[in-house]
Each structure stands twice: as C-alpha cells, then as structure tokens.
Design a protein around this motif. Structure first.
Motif, PDB file in Angstrom:
ATOM      1  N   ILE A   1     -26.756 -18.711 -11.885  1.00 17.80           N
ATOM      2  CA  ILE A   1     -27.234 -18.319 -10.595  1.00 17.80           C
ATOM      3  C   ILE A   1     -28.707 -19.282 -10.499  1.00 17.80           C
ATOM      4  N   VAL A   2     -29.320 -19.577 -11.139  1.00 17.33           N
ATOM      5  CA  VAL A   2     -30.631 -19.995 -10.925  1.00 17.33           C
ATOM      6  C   VAL A   2     -30.332 -21.298 -10.574  1.00 17.33           C
ATOM      7  N   ASP A   3     -29.787 -22.396 -10.973  1.00 23.84           N
ATOM      8  CA  ASP A   3     -29.013 -23.197 -10.944  1.00 23.84           C
ATOM      9  C   ASP A   3     -28.379 -24.049  -9.435  1.00 23.84           C
ATOM     10  N   ALA A   4     -27.533 -22.814  -9.348  1.00 22.00           N
ATOM     11  CA  ALA A   4     -26.270 -23.002  -7.686  1.00 22.00           C
ATOM     12  C   ALA A   4     -28.140 -22.505  -7.427  1.00 22.00           C
ATOM     13  N   LEU A   5     -28.543 -21.899  -7.394  1.00 21.42           N
ATOM     14  CA  LEU A   5     -29.808 -21.572  -5.905  1.00 21.42           C
ATOM     15  C   LEU A   5     -30.622 -23.056  -5.636  1.00 21.42           C
ATOM     16  N   LEU A   6     -30.906 -23.489  -6.675  1.00 21.74           N
ATOM     17  CA  LEU A   6     -32.174 -24.518  -7.090  1.00 21.74           C
ATOM     18  C   LEU A   6     -32.060 -25.773  -7.248  1.00 21.74           C
TER      19      LEU A   6
END
Length: 212
Positions: free
Chosen positions: A147-152
C-alpha cells in the motif's frame, strides 16, 4: 499482445498454486495442520514435493499465501489522490474484499464463492494455529508495504512516508479484527460491512458511511 493480461504460463502457474493450496487446506481441515506434512500435500496434489516448495517456500505459506496485495495496491493507487489517506486506504480494503468474497450468504441462496471459502478456511486455521498467527504479522507487513509503495513511489518524503505507514497499519489492524469476527461467526456476516464498521470504530462513527 503483451500487456493484455497474464501469459498462458502465468495462468497455469496460478492454477497449479490454487490447486495445491486447495488440497492443502482440505488436508489441514481433515487431519490437522501439525499432523499434515508437505509430502502429504504433494501426494494429494499429484505433484512432487519440490513443486510444492517451488510455489510455497514454507508450510506456513500454504495457508497464508494469497494474491490480494497486487490487487489492493492497484486499487489504492487508482483512487483520487485528494482523498484523505485513511478513506483512500479504507475504501480500497472494503471494495477489494467485496470483489473477493462476493455478497453475504445469510439465507440468500447465493452460490458459494471459491475465494470466499478459501479465505474462511485460511482464517480458521490461523486462529487455531500459533505458528500461523506469528507468521501472519509478516504477511500483514507485506500488505502495508504494498500500500505504501503504491501511494508514494520510490522516493517518498519521510514525513509523508511516516503518515502513510500509520494510516495503512491502522486500517489493516481494523480489518484484521473484522476478519477474525467473520471467521468466528462461520462467514455468515457481510465481510465488507464488518470491515467498514471496524474502520468506523477506529476513525469515528461518522467515518463509517465513508467506508461502506
């Protein structure tokens, strides 16, 4: 043409994984997780033990492995960028779960959804097996990172990264509580509704409708 979907080889690999996992879950339910060996799973699946390990590096992976993280990552990245983080992540979790499990089956005569039944069996085993509960933390961390990688992206601002990790971990913790209740009630409640209610409890009752 490339880019239009998984190749034949990838589809066959996914089918083999699903078959092995389904056979493993049946054996675990019938004979117990601790009493079932990887060799037992291989024999029941009609493949070699090496093939099982190629798809599932550890015995725990036979239960915990799923294909949801890429789906969650793609969906959370596709949501409007101006949404608050917890709404963006929370709505993604609710909507993705609805795709996976289908509608609730409380007396509706709804046909069973294979992914729903597999998820329920996996959760029951995880509740009952200490080794799986411990390994679940690794699985949840992998989902948070997706999730973090997809958002940032690749080079996030440290403050933004911190906020995103907090939002992802809190949303997933609320989802975990909903999953445990759903499994304890034999999959009867509407799982997306339970997740939405858990997120509402975590972030305030006025948030509940935002996640449904």
């Amino acid at each position: 043409m490339s880019g239009e979907g998984p190749s034949l080889r990838e589809r066959r690999r996914a089918e083999t994984q699903r078959m092995i996992q389904a056979r493993a879950m049946r054996l675990f339910a019938e004979d117990g997780y601790d009493a079932t060996t990887v060799n037992d799973v291989a024999r029941a699946s009609g493949v070699s033990t090496m093939t099982v390990y190629r798809h599932f590096p550890t015995k725990e992976d036979l239960v915990l492995h799923d294909r949801y993280d890429p789906l969650i990552a793609a969906r959370v990245a596709a949501r409007p960028a101006d949404e608050p983080l917890v709404r963006r992540i929370g709505r993604t979790l609710v909507e993705t779960t609805r795709v996976v499990v289908g509608p609730a089956d409380e007396g509706t005569g709804t046909p069973p959804v294979p992914e729903r039944d597999l998820l329920l069996a996996r959760l029951r085993l995880m509740i009952d097996t200490p080794a799986l509960r411990a390994r679940h933390l690794d699985s949840q961390y992998a989902t948070q990172k997706a999730i973090v990688d997809a958002l940032l992206g690749d080079a996030p601002d440290p403050d933004a990264e911190f906020r995103t990790w907090v939002a992802a971990s809190t949303c997933l913790a609320a989802m975990h509580v909903a999953l445990m209740r759903w499994a304890q009630e034999d999959g009867r409640p509407d799982l997306p509704g339970l997740i939405a209610a858990a997120l509402g409890a975590a972030f305030g009752d006025d948030f509940g409708d935002d996640f449904g």
